[in-house]
Scaffold this motif. Structure first.
Motif, PDB file in Angstrom:
ATOM      1  N   MET A   1      42.410  55.952  42.987  1.00  0.00           N
ATOM      2  CA  MET A   1      43.521  56.224  43.881  1.00  0.00           C
ATOM      3  C   MET A   1      44.201  57.564  43.588  1.00  0.00           C
ATOM      4  SD  MET A   1      43.163  53.817  45.885  1.00  0.00           S
ATOM      5  CE  MET A   1      44.540  54.154  46.943  1.00  0.00           C
ATOM      6  N   SER A   2      43.981  58.140  42.410  1.00  0.00           N
ATOM      7  CA  SER A   2      44.639  59.402  42.087  1.00  0.00           C
ATOM      8  C   SER A   2      43.948  60.598  42.732  1.00  0.00           C
ATOM      9  CB  SER A   2      44.720  59.589  40.578  1.00  0.00           C
ATOM     10  OG  SER A   2      43.431  59.689  40.032  1.00  0.00           O
ATOM     11  N   ASN A   3      42.634  60.529  42.950  1.00  0.00           N
ATOM     12  CA  ASN A   3      41.946  61.662  43.567  1.00  0.00           C
ATOM     13  C   ASN A   3      41.008  61.264  44.708  1.00  0.00           C
ATOM     14  OD1 ASN A   3      39.788  60.543  42.221  1.00  0.00           O
ATOM     15  ND2 ASN A   3      39.435  62.272  40.882  1.00  0.00           N
ATOM     16  N   GLY A   4      40.889  59.987  45.010  1.00  0.00           N
ATOM     17  CA  GLY A   4      40.088  59.541  46.143  1.00  0.00           C
ATOM     18  C   GLY A   4      38.594  59.430  45.872  1.00  0.00           C
ATOM     19  N   ASP A   5      38.162  59.693  44.656  1.00  0.00           N
ATOM     20  CA  ASP A   5      36.741  59.611  44.330  1.00  0.00           C
ATOM     21  C   ASP A   5      36.279  58.156  44.376  1.00  0.00           C
ATOM     22  OD1 ASP A   5      34.300  60.830  43.523  1.00  0.00           O
ATOM     23  OD2 ASP A   5      34.600  59.957  41.543  1.00  0.00           O
ATOM     24  N   MET A   6      35.037  57.922  44.824  1.00  0.00           N
ATOM     25  CA  MET A   6      34.488  56.570  44.915  1.00  0.00           C
ATOM     26  C   MET A   6      33.119  56.527  44.259  1.00  0.00           C
ATOM     27  SD  MET A   6      35.522  55.344  48.760  1.00  0.00           S
ATOM     28  CE  MET A   6      34.666  56.629  49.640  1.00  0.00           C
ATOM     29  N   PHE A   7      32.796  55.376  43.661  1.00  0.00           N
ATOM     30  CA  PHE A   7      31.452  55.173  43.125  1.00  0.00           C
ATOM     31  C   PHE A   7      31.039  53.731  43.346  1.00  0.00           C
ATOM     32  CE2 PHE A   7      34.377  54.534  39.626  1.00  0.00           C
ATOM     33  CZ  PHE A   7      33.916  53.397  38.996  1.00  0.00           C
ATOM     34  N   LEU A   8      29.738  53.543  43.485  1.00  0.00           N
ATOM     35  CA  LEU A   8      29.169  52.240  43.815  1.00  0.00           C
ATOM     36  C   LEU A   8      28.514  51.644  42.583  1.00  0.00           C
ATOM     37  CD1 LEU A   8      28.373  50.203  46.091  1.00  0.00           C
ATOM     38  CD2 LEU A   8      26.264  51.517  46.317  1.00  0.00           C
ATOM     39  N   THR A   9      28.827  50.394  42.313  1.00  0.00           N
ATOM     40  CA  THR A   9      28.202  49.658  41.225  1.00  0.00           C
ATOM     41  C   THR A   9      28.199  48.180  41.601  1.00  0.00           C
ATOM     42  OG1 THR A   9      28.200  49.290  38.834  1.00  0.00           O
ATOM     43  CG2 THR A   9      30.339  49.347  39.914  1.00  0.00           C
ATOM     44  N   ARG A  10      27.611  47.368  40.763  1.00  0.00           N
ATOM     45  CA  ARG A  10      27.592  45.928  41.024  1.00  0.00           C
ATOM     46  C   ARG A  10      28.694  45.268  40.215  1.00  0.00           C
ATOM     47  NH1 ARG A  10      23.146  44.068  43.658  1.00  0.00           N
ATOM     48  NH2 ARG A  10      23.246  42.057  42.648  1.00  0.00           N
ATOM     49  N   SER A  11      29.368  44.281  40.813  1.00  0.00           N
ATOM     50  CA  SER A  11      30.495  43.638  40.150  1.00  0.00           C
ATOM     51  C   SER A  11      30.745  42.262  40.760  1.00  0.00           C
ATOM     52  CB  SER A  11      31.752  44.501  40.309  1.00  0.00           C
ATOM     53  OG  SER A  11      32.862  43.871  39.730  1.00  0.00           O
ATOM     54  N   THR A  12      31.579  41.494  40.067  1.00  0.00           N
ATOM     55  CA  THR A  12      32.016  40.198  40.575  1.00  0.00           C
ATOM     56  C   THR A  12      33.492  40.210  40.935  1.00  0.00           C
ATOM     57  OG1 THR A  12      32.497  39.417  38.348  1.00  0.00           O
ATOM     58  CG2 THR A  12      30.300  38.935  39.227  1.00  0.00           C
ATOM     59  N   CYS A  13      34.120  41.387  40.975  1.00  0.00           N
ATOM     60  CA  CYS A  13      35.548  41.505  41.304  1.00  0.00           C
ATOM     61  C   CYS A  13      35.825  40.915  42.678  1.00  0.00           C
ATOM     62  CB  CYS A  13      35.984  42.965  41.284  1.00  0.00           C
ATOM     63  SG  CYS A  13      35.991  43.692  39.662  1.00  0.00           S
ATOM     64  N   LYS A  14      36.921  40.174  42.775  1.00  0.00           N
ATOM     65  CA  LYS A  14      37.313  39.588  44.050  1.00  0.00           C
ATOM     66  C   LYS A  14      38.181  40.591  44.804  1.00  0.00           C
ATOM     67  CE  LYS A  14      37.229  34.914  42.325  1.00  0.00           C
ATOM     68  NZ  LYS A  14      37.978  33.709  42.030  1.00  0.00           N
ATOM     69  N   THR A  15      37.853  40.831  46.061  1.00  0.00           N
ATOM     70  CA  THR A  15      38.620  41.733  46.900  1.00  0.00           C
ATOM     71  C   THR A  15      38.439  41.349  48.356  1.00  0.00           C
ATOM     72  OG1 THR A  15      39.003  44.044  47.476  1.00  0.00           O
ATOM     73  CG2 THR A  15      36.749  43.419  46.977  1.00  0.00           C
ATOM     74  N   THR A  16      39.433  41.655  49.156  1.00  0.00           N
ATOM     75  CA  THR A  16      39.357  41.358  50.585  1.00  0.00           C
ATOM     76  C   THR A  16      39.196  42.624  51.412  1.00  0.00           C
ATOM     77  OG1 THR A  16      41.763  41.438  50.749  1.00  0.00           O
ATOM     78  CG2 THR A  16      40.756  39.280  50.360  1.00  0.00           C
ATOM     79  N   GLU A  17      39.400  43.799  50.804  1.00  0.00           N
ATOM     80  CA  GLU A  17      39.301  45.061  51.530  1.00  0.00           C
ATOM     81  C   GLU A  17      37.870  45.578  51.510  1.00  0.00           C
ATOM     82  OE1 GLU A  17      42.338  47.925  50.520  1.00  0.00           O
ATOM     83  OE2 GLU A  17      43.440  46.323  49.546  1.00  0.00           O
TER      84      GLU A  17
END
Length: 83
Positions: free
Chosen positions: A18-34
């Motif tokens: 959120m500080s610079n907008g960078d994104m990366f893709l990985t595998r996870s079990t984190c719960k999210t609705t967005e």
């Protein structure tokens, strides 16, 4: 990869700094609705405050961002003792 050792919801997830907008893709079990569009696909997104692209240790910048003012309070209290 061995079958049956990962949870059912182990899936590709995008982590967004959120500080610079960078994104990366990985595998996870984190719960999210967005969700977010990343490289032409739609993935669940987890927002993080800091990552390797914005952390001072990895970027080489020695500045510390302190929004709560804790560092300044510490220096004002104990800065005189270090002389």
């Amino acid at each position: 990869m061995k079958k049956g050792i990962h949870p059912e919801n182990y899936r590709p997830v995008v982590f967004r700094d959120m500080s610079n907008g960078d994104m990366f893709l990985t595998r996870s079990t984190c719960k999210t609705t967005e969700t977010v569009e990343f490289e032409g696909e739609t993935y669940p997104v987890v927002k993080v405050e800091i990552s390797n692209t914005s952390h001072p240790f990895y970027t080489g910048k020695k500045t510390l961002v302190d929004t709560a003012g804790r560092v300044d309070r510490f220096k004002s209290r104990y800065g005189k003792l270090t002389k």
